[in-house]
Write a protein that holds these residues in place. Structure first.
Motif, short mmCIF file in Angstrom:
data_model
loop_
_atom_site.label_atom_id
_atom_site.label_comp_id
_atom_site.label_asym_id
_atom_site.label_seq_id
_atom_site.Cartn_x
_atom_site.Cartn_y
_atom_site.Cartn_z
N GLY A 158 -13.50 8.27 19.61
CA GLY A 158 -14.12 6.80 19.66
C GLY A 158 -14.23 6.31 18.33
N GLY A 159 -15.51 6.06 17.82
CA GLY A 159 -15.79 5.38 16.32
C GLY A 159 -15.38 6.58 15.41
N ALA A 160 -15.50 7.70 15.60
CA ALA A 160 -15.62 8.74 14.65
C ALA A 160 -14.26 9.06 14.08
CB ALA A 160 -15.98 9.98 15.12
N SER A 161 -13.13 8.37 14.94
CA SER A 161 -11.75 9.01 14.64
C SER A 161 -11.50 7.84 13.51
CB SER A 161 -10.93 8.52 15.60
OG SER A 161 -11.00 7.37 16.47
N HIS A 162 -12.21 6.76 13.28
CA HIS A 162 -12.00 5.72 11.98
C HIS A 162 -12.72 6.12 10.87
CE1 HIS A 162 -9.59 3.32 15.01
NE2 HIS A 162 -10.63 3.41 15.49
N ILE A 163 -13.58 7.11 10.95
CA ILE A 163 -14.42 7.49 9.57
C ILE A 163 -13.27 7.79 8.60
CG2 ILE A 163 -15.52 9.56 8.66
CD1 ILE A 163 -16.97 9.97 11.50
N PHE A 164 -12.32 8.22 8.63
CA PHE A 164 -11.13 8.43 7.52
C PHE A 164 -10.50 7.36 6.97
CE2 PHE A 164 -11.23 12.36 10.10
CZ PHE A 164 -11.88 13.33 9.34
N GLU A 165 -10.31 6.16 7.90
CA GLU A 165 -9.63 5.00 7.31
C GLU A 165 -11.09 4.23 6.38
OE1 GLU A 165 -9.36 5.82 10.74
OE2 GLU A 165 -7.54 5.53 11.01
N MET A 166 -12.28 4.53 6.86
CA MET A 166 -13.39 3.84 6.25
C MET A 166 -13.51 4.46 4.90
SD MET A 166 -14.05 1.30 7.84
CE MET A 166 -12.41 1.07 8.26
N LEU A 167 -13.28 5.91 4.68
CA LEU A 167 -13.29 6.34 3.51
C LEU A 167 -12.30 6.05 2.59
CD1 LEU A 167 -14.07 10.06 4.76
CD2 LEU A 167 -15.70 8.71 3.62
N ASN A 213 5.28 -13.45 0.40
CA ASN A 213 5.48 -12.38 -0.86
C ASN A 213 4.15 -11.95 -1.22
OD1 ASN A 213 8.36 -12.89 -1.29
ND2 ASN A 213 7.70 -14.76 -2.06
N ILE A 214 3.22 -11.63 -0.31
CA ILE A 214 2.03 -10.81 -0.37
C ILE A 214 2.24 -9.66 -0.32
CG2 ILE A 214 -0.35 -10.70 0.56
CD1 ILE A 214 -0.30 -13.42 1.59
N LYS A 215 1.76 -8.64 -1.26
CA LYS A 215 1.95 -7.10 -1.22
C LYS A 215 1.16 -6.68 0.04
CE LYS A 215 4.68 -6.05 -4.50
NZ LYS A 215 5.79 -5.77 -4.19
N THR A 216 1.46 -5.57 0.72
CA THR A 216 0.93 -5.19 1.92
C THR A 216 0.55 -3.57 1.57
OG1 THR A 216 2.79 -4.80 3.10
CG2 THR A 216 1.64 -6.79 3.18
N ILE A 217 -0.69 -3.11 2.12
CA ILE A 217 -1.19 -1.85 2.07
C ILE A 217 -1.35 -1.59 3.61
CG2 ILE A 217 -2.97 -0.30 1.18
CD1 ILE A 217 -3.04 -2.00 -1.50
N LEU A 218 -1.10 -0.59 4.08
CA LEU A 218 -1.59 -0.18 5.50
C LEU A 218 -2.55 1.15 5.34
CD1 LEU A 218 -1.64 -0.73 8.63
CD2 LEU A 218 0.49 0.91 8.44
N ILE A 219 -3.46 1.17 6.08
CA ILE A 219 -4.26 2.35 6.07
C ILE A 219 -4.28 2.83 7.68
CG2 ILE A 219 -6.75 3.40 5.95
CD1 ILE A 219 -7.22 1.09 4.00
N THR A 227 -11.26 0.45 -12.32
CA THR A 227 -10.10 0.26 -13.31
C THR A 227 -9.98 -0.89 -14.06
OG1 THR A 227 -8.67 1.35 -11.45
CG2 THR A 227 -7.65 -0.02 -12.96
N ASN A 228 -10.82 -1.95 -13.48
CA ASN A 228 -10.89 -3.20 -14.24
C ASN A 228 -12.08 -3.36 -14.90
OD1 ASN A 228 -12.51 -4.43 -12.25
ND2 ASN A 228 -11.02 -5.69 -11.32
N VAL A 257 -11.04 3.00 2.51
CA VAL A 257 -11.31 1.78 2.09
C VAL A 257 -12.42 1.81 1.15
CG1 VAL A 257 -12.40 -0.19 2.55
CG2 VAL A 257 -10.99 0.63 4.22
N ASP A 258 -13.53 2.83 1.04
CA ASP A 258 -14.36 2.82 0.25
C ASP A 258 -13.87 3.36 -1.24
OD1 ASP A 258 -16.53 2.01 1.68
OD2 ASP A 258 -17.27 3.96 2.11
N ALA A 259 -12.90 4.40 -1.19
CA ALA A 259 -12.12 5.11 -2.32
C ALA A 259 -11.42 4.01 -2.92
CB ALA A 259 -11.44 6.20 -1.92
N LEU A 260 -10.66 3.02 -2.35
CA LEU A 260 -9.97 2.05 -2.81
C LEU A 260 -10.55 0.90 -3.53
CD1 LEU A 260 -7.09 0.84 -3.04
CD2 LEU A 260 -7.40 -0.19 -1.02
N ILE A 261 -11.75 0.58 -3.18
CA ILE A 261 -12.66 -0.53 -3.60
C ILE A 261 -13.24 0.08 -4.94
CG2 ILE A 261 -14.79 -1.63 -3.71
CD1 ILE A 261 -13.99 -2.09 -0.40
N TYR A 262 -14.00 1.51 -4.83
CA TYR A 262 -14.23 2.29 -5.93
C TYR A 262 -13.22 2.19 -7.01
CZ TYR A 262 -16.40 5.55 -8.84
OH TYR A 262 -16.94 6.45 -9.91
#
Length: 124
Positions: A83-92, A48-54, A104-105, A94-99
């Motif tokens: 290569g690694g550049a294709s994952h830049i958008f996923e990392m962006l 029953n853990i909520k899941t988020i997929l990027i 928010t809290n 992650v940064d936006a989600l953490i921010y």
């Protein structure tokens, strides 16, 4: 925000098994077909853990079984499969989600600024 990351499956599987309803699993899979990501999303759902997929693939198995999907779809062919550049958008994402979570809290200015002050002491 407590986090855990590991390339060793046993470590992150154990952490999911210790999780509960108050936890959230964030999985990252460019193709959405990574067997480790899919299996851990399934395990999290059993607990029953909520899941988020990027992901870059909204039509994938991982996207189908996740509670929430954040799309990192690449439309610019320059970065499509580079290569690694294709994952830049996923990392962006992650940064936006953490921010967003920190803003928010109300902990952003309390904790994030403090971490920057501490780490600045070690920068050249």
């Amino acid at each position: 925000i407590k986090t855990f990351i590991s390339e060793t499956p046993e470590y992150f599987i154990r952490n999911i098994c210790l999780g509960g309803e108050e936890d959230v699993l964030v999985g990252i899979s460019h193709s959405g077909t990574s067997i480790h990501v899919i299996q851990n999303i399934e395990l999290a759902k059993e607990r029953n853990i909520k899941t988020i997929l990027i992901t870059n693939s909204l039509d994938s198995k991982a996207a189908e079984i996740s509670d929430y999907v954040l799309s990192a779809e690449v439309k610019n062919q320059l970065f499509y499969d580079f290569g690694g550049a294709s994952h830049i958008f996923e990392m962006l994402i992650v940064d936006a989600l953490i921010y967003f979570l920190l803003r928010t809290n109300g902990t952003f200015t309390k904790r994030a600024d403090r971490a920057e002050v501490i780490s600045s002491q070690y920068k050249l």
